[in-house]
Design an enzyme around this catalytic site. Structure first.
Site, PDB file in Angstrom:
ATOM      1  CG  PHE B 101     -17.602  -1.318  -3.647  1.00  0.00           C
ATOM      2  CD1 PHE B 101     -16.976  -0.217  -4.010  1.00  0.00           C
ATOM      3  CD2 PHE B 101     -17.884  -1.200  -2.333  1.00  0.00           C
ATOM      4  CE1 PHE B 101     -16.632   0.828  -3.207  1.00  0.00           C
ATOM      5  CE2 PHE B 101     -17.547  -0.199  -1.059  1.00  0.00           C
ATOM      6  CZ  PHE B 101     -16.905   0.966  -1.832  1.00  0.00           C
ATOM      7  CG  ASP B 196       1.542  -2.646   9.233  1.00  0.00           C
ATOM      8  OD1 ASP B 196       0.963  -1.607  10.107  1.00  0.00           O
ATOM      9  OD2 ASP B 196       1.849  -3.673   9.629  1.00  0.00           O
ATOM     10  CG  HIS B 197      -1.367   2.840  10.200  1.00  0.00           C
ATOM     11  ND1 HIS B 197      -2.413   1.697  10.350  1.00  0.00           N
ATOM     12  CD2 HIS B 197      -1.336   3.351  11.458  1.00  0.00           C
ATOM     13  CE1 HIS B 197      -2.877   1.946  11.652  1.00  0.00           C
ATOM     14  NE2 HIS B 197      -2.079   2.660  12.235  1.00  0.00           N
ATOM     15  CG  HIS B 260      -0.282  -2.722  13.347  1.00  0.00           C
ATOM     16  ND1 HIS B 260      -0.335  -2.144  12.039  1.00  0.00           N
ATOM     17  CD2 HIS B 260      -1.538  -2.435  13.619  1.00  0.00           C
ATOM     18  CE1 HIS B 260      -1.179  -1.835  11.678  1.00  0.00           C
ATOM     19  NE2 HIS B 260      -2.048  -1.790  12.855  1.00  0.00           N
TER      20      HIS B 260
END
Lengths: 373, 512
Positions: B101, B196-197, B260
């Site tokens: 990375f 933000d699933h 969440h």
């Protein structure tokens, strides 16, 4: 006598308990009381109507499949209009499925077999058993008949039919068109139109490609290969393309058609002449190929006989995409399920309809022996 | 120019052809969520033709080895099963790019690969960078993308370069602000997608539909009718799979509440947006976050927030150890595995309506739900009855696992005397819609390809949420007299202090 008993057995086997018309509600209560572990679920009233002999038994199996994904109160209606005596019989049962391996979810079904003059009884008796406040999805199987009148269609929210079943599609589509004008809230859902959904989706996906998009305005040739039974699907595909792109029928060129295939001529907004041909092929899937092209770009979606996949191809200036995607099912119950899953107002169908009727009505229908290659 | 054949075909945003580059491609998220999501989109024909995926990671792997690893897991976890033919097509467009990375040269090689793909494809040039690596690499990846010139599209009109950043987006306000500065130096805000699933879940999306498409709810959605709101996220797992190392640095408040649960709260509390555009919705959500009353002194935190750790107990019939005995957790840890908060939203609509939020590990079951507790009706009519009226109406929005909505109401018990009992009207997605919902990542990946940021957090949303959380964290960790850390037995619904938090207001947690 023996013959009649065996028919009765067959009906009861497929349709559940035969009940007096006046006791249907009571019997449904008893049905639920007998199995307290089950959950009764319903989002719609689904009426399945057929005038074909024995269809009501086959439809019970179809509804069993549909209730896996769509909770409903199902009303099966079988009518023998030719019978001399008027009669009505009813059966009740429930279709149950295990949801996520845990609970049993059930949908109730009421089946009606009517004979003789049935119009009044259909509305007064059968539709007295709708689940209140839930929309009525009415699946008409086969040719439209005089039963499909104002007193029936004014009750319907979504009207499902399969135009590939119609011998005289123009006449029936004119009827549908009139109903659509008369009852704006009625949503027509043509299974033949759903049949081409994956193909339309695949074509649209290919035109997401910038090279195909750049070539879209130059496209001047459309070729569709269809099964003779699905000429309507081919015409709907062509009408969809014309409606999306703004192609207008070009009547002058249309008069020059001379081959046994269906030829149609359009002019695009940019003034490009577009030639479309529908070839009928007696083997293979309903739509075997749709190809849109110009000199330097070819976009096609094809399906080999027996294949479960569509092949998407794009060849533009040497840039080639070639991939497969699921073709979807041809089974009527699965197509109905797809339509129910989509919900909505079917605005695309309404948009395509005027062009389609123009194509359907503008060309004399060719005898199948002439048009089949 | 728009694709004419997309018109009205589906009522959602149109995805555009692009190359998806996933950083952290050998990780669990890529294998379990991202690639199966892309595969399922391909199965449904929802991916535009020509989408390619490049996995960027440190380990040495060939394309084939990478594909085999993905295929192995896809067979196990894919929602729609595993079709060999579709996978073969899909896998052709999956490639692996080995690089550290921190190695700028690796990004330059990536740039060359992407250019080659674009040339072969006829010059799309659109790229979606998904940063699914460890958060410690977020800065470096973004900086190197910029250094390699990958943060911009150079292929002319219509192409784009977007970035999806996985959570956690910072660990506090300063780190989030720093990360936002780095992201915004690299990509424009409109091209930045903070995922933000939870917002990709059907029920979360349904909150807006429930509120704004049903005329019976919106007139009641305020302090005149609603007594209080509870948001619960309970997990029946602990620190399995080596998660203790990460969790002990984060804790329940930062791991779940900051993102969440505050996102869910803002969906419940927001005003109706003027339109359904991404910014229309996010403008209203951020107003809610700005209106949160700040617990900005240790005293206020002590009064309104409870933190706790689990001690040994039983969950699902199994013995479980206490939090401090978990693998990779500091035996002296002061990290909370449970948090309960009272939140006040200082707006006209919500004045006086507390939002009680709780989240915990090793609770009795897995569940996330929002419950709206309506005020009790005046008892004038029934006050002569023994026992009175049993509770008010409660509307429950279940997010997971059994998605659905239920409404509790009071009903008369059959009989000659007037006695009342609460009954529940219940709607389950699983029984009414037999078809499974798509995975949240499917929706979110498709939205990001289509340029629809509605379900992604905007910079100001993230920062406002951290502002609220940071006051609490400071009170817990930076004051001379540490605030109380409560305990709860694993397998119970949390500490007594959390019950007391509501009991002081004359309320109690809803039983799940």
């Amino acid at each position: 006598m023996m013959m009649q008993e065996s028919v009765q057995d067959e009906y009861s086997l497929a349709l559940g308990k035969e009940v007096p018309i006046a006791s249907i509600d009571k019997e449904l209560h008893l049905l639920w009381e007998a199995d307290k572990a089950s959950t009764n679920a319903s989002l719609i009233n689904l009426a399945v109507y057929s005038e074909a002999d024995g269809a009501i038994i086959r439809n019970s199996e179809v509804v069993q499949a549909i209730t896996r994904e769509h909770a409903c109160r199902a009303l099966l209606i079988g009518i023998d209009r030719e019978a001399s005596e008027a009669s009505i019989r009813a059966w009740v049962t429930a279709h149950c499925h295990l949801s996520q391996g845990r609970k049993s979810v059930c949908c109730e079904q009421i089946a009606f077999q009517l004979t003789g003059k049935a119009t009044g009884r259909l509305r007064n008796t059968v539709f007295a058993h709708l689940n209140s406040d839930l929309p009525l999805v009415f699946w008409w199987q086969g040719e439209l008949s005089p039963i499909f009148g104002e007193r029936l269609y004014s009750l319907i929210d979504r009207f499902i039919f399969d135009s590939s079943d119609w011998k005289s599609p123009l006449e029936s589509f004119r009827c549908i068109e009139q109903v659509m004008e008369e009852v704006e809230t009625l949503q027509p859902m043509d299974i033949e139109w759903t049949r081409s959904y994956h193909i339309r989706y695949a074509i649209a996906g290919l035109f997401d490609d910038p090279l195909a998009m750049r070539a879209a305005e130059r496209m001047n040739r459309v070729r569709i290969v269809a099964h003779p039974k699905h000429r309507v699907a081919a015409l709907q595909l062509l009408a969809w393309m014309a409606a999306c792109t703004g192609w207008q029928r070009s009547m002058d060129l249309g008069l020059m058609a001379s081959s046994p295939d269906d030829h149609y001529y359009f002019e695009s907004r940019e003034g490009v002449d577009v030639t479309a041909v529908i070839e009928l092929h007696p083997e293979g899937p309903p739509i075997r190929l749709i190809e849109v092209s110009c000199a330097d770009c070819l976009v096609s979606v094809s399906r080999e006989p027996g294949s479960a996949y569509l092949q998407q191809k794009l060849d533009a200036e040497g840039h080639v995409i070639d991939r497969c995607t699921p073709a979807g099912s041809e089974d009527a119950s699965e197509l109905v399920m797809n339509q129910l899953s989509m919900g909505g107002k079917n605005s695309l169908y309404r948009m395509m309809m005027p062009v389609f009727l123009d194509l359907l009505g503008g060309e004399p229908e060719l005898p199948s022996t002439m048009s089949v290659r | 120019m728009k694709n004419p054949f997309r018109k009205d075909l589906v009522s959602r945003s149109r995805p555009e052809p692009c190359t998806v580059v996933i950083f952290g491609a050998t990780g669990d998220l890529t294998h379990r969520k991202l690639v199966p999501a892309l595969y399922n989109l391909q199965v449904e024909g929802a991916l535009p033709a020509g989408v390619k995926m490049i996995g960027f990671a440190r380990r040495e792997k060939s394309d084939e080895e990478f594909r085999q690893g993905l295929e192995k897991l896809n067979k196990k976890v894919s929602r729609s099963g595993h079709d060999e033919a579709i996978w073969a097509e899909f896998a052709q467009n999956v490639h692996y790019h080995q690089s550290e990375f921190l190695d700028l040269d690796g990004y330059r090689r990536l740039s060359e690969t992407l250019d080659a793909i674009d040339r072969e494809r006829g010059g799309h040039g659109s790229r979606l960078f998904y940063i699914a690596s460890s958060p410690s690499f977020f800065d470096d990846i973004l900086e190197n993308l910029k250094q390699a010139g990958l943060n911009q599209c150079n292929c002319g009109e219509g192409c784009w370069a977007r970035v999806i950043v996985e959570k956690p987006f910072g660990t506090d306000l300063p780190t989030a602000q720093h990360l936002n500065r780095v992201v915004n130096r690299t990509f424009e805000e409109k091209d930045t997608y903070r995922i933000d699933h939870y917002l990709g879940k059907e029920t979360a999306q349904n909150i807006m539909v429930l509120r704004f498409a049903n005329a019976i709810f919106e007139p009641l959605w305020n302090n005149r009718s609603i007594d209080h709101i509870q948001i619960t996220c309970s997990e029946n797992l602990g620190m399995e799979g080596g998660r203790g190392g990460y969790y002990d640095k984060a804790g329940a408040l930062r791991d779940m509440v900051q993102n969440h649960l505050l996102q869910l709260l803002s969906l419940v509390a927001m005003e109706p947006p003027t339109d359904l555009s991404a910014d229309g919705v996010r403008d209203e959500k951020v107003k809610v976050l700005r209106s949160l009353r700040q617990w900005d002194t240790p005293e206020l935190v002590e009064q309104n927030v409870v933190r706790a750790q689990y001690v040994a107990g039983h969950v699902d019939g199994e013995n479980v150890v206490g939090y401090r005995e978990e693998d990779r957790v500091d035996p002296e840890s002061m990290t909370e595995s449970y948090v309960a908060l009272k939140i006040l939203v200082d707006t006209w609509r919500w004045s006086g309506v507390p939002f009680y939020v709780r989240m915990g590990k090793q609770l009795p079951k897995k569940a996330t739900e929002i419950s709206i507790h309506f005020k009790e009706p005046p008892t004038v009519l029934f006050n002569a009855l023994s026992g009175g009226v049993p509770g008010g109406n409660v509307l429950v929005i279940r997010i997971q696992p059994d998605e659905g909505i239920s409404l509790r109401m009071v009903s008369k018990i059959p009989g000659s005397s007037l006695r009342m009992e609460p009954v529940k009207m219940d709607f389950h997605y699983s029984t009414s819609f037999g078809k499974g919902s798509p995975e949240a990542y499917e929706r979110l990946l498709l939205d990001s390809m289509a340029g629809d940021a509605t379900l992604f957090a905007r910079r100001d949303e993230v920062e406002e949420a951290w502002k609220f959380i940071d006051h609490i964290e400071r009170a817990w960790h930076e004051v001379k007299r540490p605030l109380k850390m409560s305990e709860y037995v694993a397998g119970t619904w949390g500490p007594k202090d959390a019950d007391d938090l509501l009991a002081r207001d004359g309320r109690k947690w809803r039983r799940l």
